[in-house]
Design an enzyme around this catalytic site. Structure first.
Site, PDB file in Angstrom:
ATOM      1  N   HIS A   1       0.884  -6.301   6.772  1.00 35.62           N
ATOM      2  CA  HIS A   1       1.273  -4.975   7.747  1.00 35.62           C
ATOM      3  C   HIS A   1       0.257  -4.575   8.455  1.00 35.62           C
ATOM      4  O   HIS A   1      -0.915  -4.467   7.775  1.00 35.62           O
ATOM      5  CB  HIS A   1       2.109  -4.166   6.687  1.00 35.62           C
ATOM      6  CG  HIS A   1       1.185  -3.407   5.715  1.00 35.62           C
ATOM      7  ND1 HIS A   1       0.396  -2.237   5.857  1.00 35.62           N
ATOM      8  CD2 HIS A   1       1.155  -3.594   4.477  1.00 35.62           C
ATOM      9  CE1 HIS A   1       0.021  -1.873   4.911  1.00 35.62           C
ATOM     10  NE2 HIS A   1       0.414  -2.595   3.962  1.00 35.62           N
TER      11      HIS A   1
ATOM     12  N   ASP B   1      -6.133  -2.664   2.950  1.00 37.54           N
ATOM     13  CA  ASP B   1      -4.702  -2.227   2.811  1.00 37.54           C
ATOM     14  C   ASP B   1      -4.123  -2.140   4.109  1.00 37.54           C
ATOM     15  O   ASP B   1      -4.099  -0.696   4.521  1.00 37.54           O
ATOM     16  CB  ASP B   1      -4.234  -1.435   1.879  1.00 37.54           C
ATOM     17  CG  ASP B   1      -2.916  -1.265   1.679  1.00 37.54           C
ATOM     18  OD1 ASP B   1      -2.296  -2.036   2.025  1.00 37.54           O
ATOM     19  OD2 ASP B   1      -2.627  -0.293   1.013  1.00 37.54           O
TER      20      ASP B   1
ATOM     21  N   GLU C   1       5.090  -0.235   6.715  1.00 33.98           N
ATOM     22  CA  GLU C   1       5.203  -1.013   5.502  1.00 33.98           C
ATOM     23  C   GLU C   1       4.958   0.420   4.421  1.00 33.98           C
ATOM     24  O   GLU C   1       5.545   0.568   3.505  1.00 33.98           O
ATOM     25  CB  GLU C   1       4.056  -1.913   5.088  1.00 33.98           C
ATOM     26  CG  GLU C   1       4.516  -2.566   3.600  1.00 33.98           C
ATOM     27  CD  GLU C   1       3.669  -1.853   2.489  1.00 33.98           C
ATOM     28  OE1 GLU C   1       3.848  -2.120   1.563  1.00 33.98           O
ATOM     29  OE2 GLU C   1       2.738  -0.973   2.967  1.00 33.98           O
ATOM     30  N   GLU C   2       3.825   1.205   4.764  1.00 33.30           N
ATOM     31  CA  GLU C   2       3.635   2.283   3.752  1.00 33.30           C
ATOM     32  C   GLU C   2       4.582   3.453   3.355  1.00 33.30           C
ATOM     33  O   GLU C   2       4.620   3.979   2.639  1.00 33.30           O
ATOM     34  CB  GLU C   2       2.254   3.039   4.217  1.00 33.30           C
ATOM     35  CG  GLU C   2       1.139   2.011   4.152  1.00 33.30           C
ATOM     36  CD  GLU C   2       0.666   1.433   2.985  1.00 33.30           C
ATOM     37  OE1 GLU C   2       1.263   2.032   1.798  1.00 33.30           O
ATOM     38  OE2 GLU C   2      -0.454   1.025   2.663  1.00 33.30           O
TER      39      GLU C   2
ATOM     40  N   ASP D   1      -0.514  -8.611   0.594  1.00 31.46           N
ATOM     41  CA  ASP D   1      -0.493  -7.073   0.678  1.00 31.46           C
ATOM     42  C   ASP D   1      -1.382  -6.900  -0.632  1.00 31.46           C
ATOM     43  O   ASP D   1      -1.115  -5.695  -1.043  1.00 31.46           O
ATOM     44  CB  ASP D   1       0.570  -6.436   0.962  1.00 31.46           C
ATOM     45  CG  ASP D   1       0.538  -5.007   1.205  1.00 31.46           C
ATOM     46  OD1 ASP D   1      -0.561  -4.537   1.418  1.00 31.46           O
ATOM     47  OD2 ASP D   1       1.514  -4.131   1.034  1.00 31.46           O
TER      48      ASP D   1
ATOM     49  N   HIS E   1      -5.735   3.291  -0.456  1.00 30.78           N
ATOM     50  CA  HIS E   1      -5.117   4.599   0.070  1.00 30.78           C
ATOM     51  C   HIS E   1      -6.172   5.693   0.084  1.00 30.78           C
ATOM     52  O   HIS E   1      -5.823   6.920  -0.046  1.00 30.78           O
ATOM     53  CB  HIS E   1      -3.674   5.079  -0.649  1.00 30.78           C
ATOM     54  CG  HIS E   1      -2.600   4.180  -0.333  1.00 30.78           C
ATOM     55  ND1 HIS E   1      -1.582   4.382  -0.855  1.00 30.78           N
ATOM     56  CD2 HIS E   1      -2.320   3.031   0.156  1.00 30.78           C
ATOM     57  CE1 HIS E   1      -0.606   3.487  -0.799  1.00 30.78           C
ATOM     58  NE2 HIS E   1      -1.290   2.542   0.033  1.00 30.78           N
TER      59      HIS E   1
END
Length: 454
Positions: free
Chosen positions: A273, A285, A319-320, A347, A417
């Site tokens: 992504h 990520d 995606e998140e 991912d 994140h």
């Protein structure tokens, strides 16, 4: 009669899988060419350098942001210059904006708290919220102490068990606390390791439950307030969050292809992504997963290879926020479900690869066991169960074989994140190995006489 026919069909499938497995062995030389090009040839460190250029230029790229728009344009141009067939497929995606945010403990002493508001959270009133804190270590403790929660900020200090288990506190903590009258929630970041670093992520409000502001705090601050509360000290926090949700934004899934020479309508899909959170660089990520999915096509193109079936790299958007772009892609393309041979997603980092994870029929597994044997030069010949990925899960749920990377990911959730997700986490050799694995698996499956047995 039906039982006899069923047995005959099973025998045919088993025989076909056996033939395909034998066919795979014939790809040893081409697999070695791909691996050599990626790991020690002209393409060495290329995926890493491309990712560094991209993340240093664009930065992070949260759903709905200008940065994500810029990222999509960047990738469209870059993959077009790489002589791939590139197009964009429009989708609608969520547009949540963090705004200004801060938190401080004011009692029993003044201390600034590092926070990151959670995706889809509402903001506080303009003046913020100042309230006593109730610290709990589980949903069960919250239920037991429900009478104490009214008018308070609930701090969840849950221990990290695994991401899959512990993420429930980030996802559902706000609504669970709101049910017992809390005015906000501060949730210990979902990570096994911290240097006072908060980690963000998406959260889900339950329908019919009051929406209260919610943010993640650091492991250190969650434990500090927990110790204070255990001593019987009163803890008061002031929280200000400017978060808001805007109307859905226009975006695109970015698609690049090498068209198959014999069965162009049949597809092996590789993916990662393109969006990230609004902190760090989104290099791990999922910049890494997106860029090895591009690199796989580059390696195949550079060697002048063209498989029977189409190789399609999709760089998902949003995606998140729960695989939003990928779900819209599935809704659009599921009419061609029977033509999807294998769906692949990276991912969980592009650290040193250890195995390929695979979901599919027993017959397909027999073929894939032979495919991974071609990876002996890079010592990743292991095939594990359970291909996984938010973005490919609709396809796997509909019976399409799926594959994902298992990498040496013990530190993945240290950076996940957070502001720590930068190029410093990435390693050029590990990315070369991941690219080689990705390219060999995709090319060989796409070039076999038959599709993988369902």
């Amino acid at each position: 009669m039906a039982a006899v026919r069923g047995q005959a069909e099973w025998n045919d499938a088993a025989r076909k899988a056996s033939d395909m497995a034998a066919e795979v062995a014939g790809y040893a030389d081409v697999a070695k060419q791909i691996i050599d090009l990626a790991v020690s040839g002209a393409a060495q460190s290329r995926s890493y350098k491309r990712l560094a250029d991209f993340t240093d230029t664009i930065g992070n790229r949260v759903s709905g942001s200008h940065n994500l728009e810029m990222a999509i344009k960047y990738m469209y141009n870059a993959m077009t210059q790489d002589r791939l067939d590139v197009h964009l497929e429009p989708v609608k995606i969520p547009h949540w904006v963090r705004g200004e945010e801060r938190a401080e403990m004011v009692v029993p002493r003044a201390k600034s708290l590092s926070i990151l508001g959670l995706g889809s959270s509402v903001g506080t009133p303009p003046g913020g919220i100042e309230a006593d804190v109730l610290v709990v270590r589980s949903f069960e403790e919250l239920k037991r102490r429900a009478s104490e929660a009214t008018g308070r900020i609930v701090v969840f200090n849950q221990p990290f068990v695994s991401y899959g288990e512990t993420v429930a506190y980030r996802a559902y903590g706000a609504s669970e606390a709101a049910k017992v009258g809390a005015v906000a929630t501060l949730i210990r970041s979902i990570t096994p390791f911290s240097i006072n670093s908060p980690h963000t992520g998406w959260q889900d409000y339950q329908d019919g439950v009051k929406r209260i502001p919610t943010a993640c705090i650091t492991v250190e601050d969650a434990e500090l307030m927990c110790r204070m509360a255990q001593r019987g000290q009163r803890v008061v926090v002031r929280l200000t969050m400017g978060a808001r949700t805007l109307p859905d934004a226009n975006s695109f899934n970015t698609v690049a292809e090498i068209t198959g020479w014999q069965h162009p309508e049949q597809v092996v899909l590789l993916s990662g992504h393109l969006d990230s959170w609004d902190v760090g660089q989104g290099a791990m990520d999922d910049g890494g997963g997106a860029f090895i999915s591009w690199e796989a096509l580059s390696l195949i193109k550079d060697l002048g290879l063209r498989p029977r079936r189409t190789l399609r790299t999709v760089l998902w958007t949003a995606e998140e926020q729960g695989g939003v772009g990928a779900q819209q892609y599935y809704n659009l393309h599921k009419v061609n479900l029977s033509n999807y041979d294998l769906v692949m997603e990276s991912d969980l980092g592009t650290f040193t690869p250890e195995a390929l994870q695979f979901t599919g029929s027993d017959a397909a597994r027999k073929v894939m066991e032979q495919v991974v044997k071609l990876l002996a030069p890079i010592n990743t010949t292991k095939l594990e169960t359970q291909g996984e990925g938010t973005d490919i899960s609709p396809w796997m749920g509909a019976g399409v074989p799926g594959a994902s990377l298992h990498v040496a990911d013990s530190k993945y959730f240290w950076f996940h994140h957070s502001e720590g997700d930068t190029m410093t986490v990435q390693d050029p050799r590990a990315m070369d190995l991941c690219s080689a694995l990705w390219a060999v698996v995709a090319y060989v499956v796409a070039d076999l006489q038959d599709m993988l047995p369902r």
